[in-house]
Design an enzyme around this catalytic site. Sequence first.
Site, PDB file in Angstrom:
ATOM      1  CD  GLU A 259      -8.488   0.663  -1.336  1.00  0.00           C
ATOM      2  OE1 GLU A 259      -7.539   0.341  -1.309  1.00  0.00           O
ATOM      3  OE2 GLU A 259      -8.951   1.949  -1.313  1.00  0.00           O
TER       4      GLU A 259
ATOM      5  CD  GLU B   3      -4.299   4.181   3.380  1.00  0.00           C
ATOM      6  OE1 GLU B   3      -4.666   3.402   2.596  1.00  0.00           O
ATOM      7  OE2 GLU B   3      -4.827   5.552   3.339  1.00  0.00           O
TER       8      GLU B   3
ATOM      9  CD  GLU C  87      -2.766  -0.922   0.053  1.00  0.00           C
ATOM     10  OE1 GLU C  87      -3.400  -0.075  -0.306  1.00  0.00           O
ATOM     11  OE2 GLU C  87      -3.492  -2.171  -0.409  1.00  0.00           O
TER      12      GLU C  87
END
Length: 135
Positions: free
Chosen positions: A87, A80, A39
């Site tokens: 996701e 995050e 990420e």
Amino acid sequence: MKNTYHIDQNPHKGNRGLVRAWHAAKNSWHGLVFAFKEESAFRQELTLFVLLTPIALVLPVSLFEKAILICSLVLVMAIELLNSSVEAAIDRISFEHHDLSKRAKDFGSAAVMLALLISFILWLCVCLPLFTKLS
């Protein structure tokens, strides 16, 4: 017909005490490693944390204000990670475009943006008086 759930039916809930804590710590570490490797947004936020934490520690402010500044940066990274987990779950289901999948991902992104806004406001509130003293 009523199916009742009992925790004994879940094979992932067998650990207790220190064994559970050890496995939780390992899983958390793996999550941080995956986030770092996969990420880019997490790496950017980690970079902000690494750069701004020493600044927070040397600022001539109270210990509480230092803690607020650092915790706001940790909050951004935590949100995050949650966004990345949403996701990943959506991508696990399907890579095909779907409006609900987009909405879920956009909600996660908005949460990160709000966390960044909170952090920015806190840093501004703590640092602005310092800059006005200098001028």
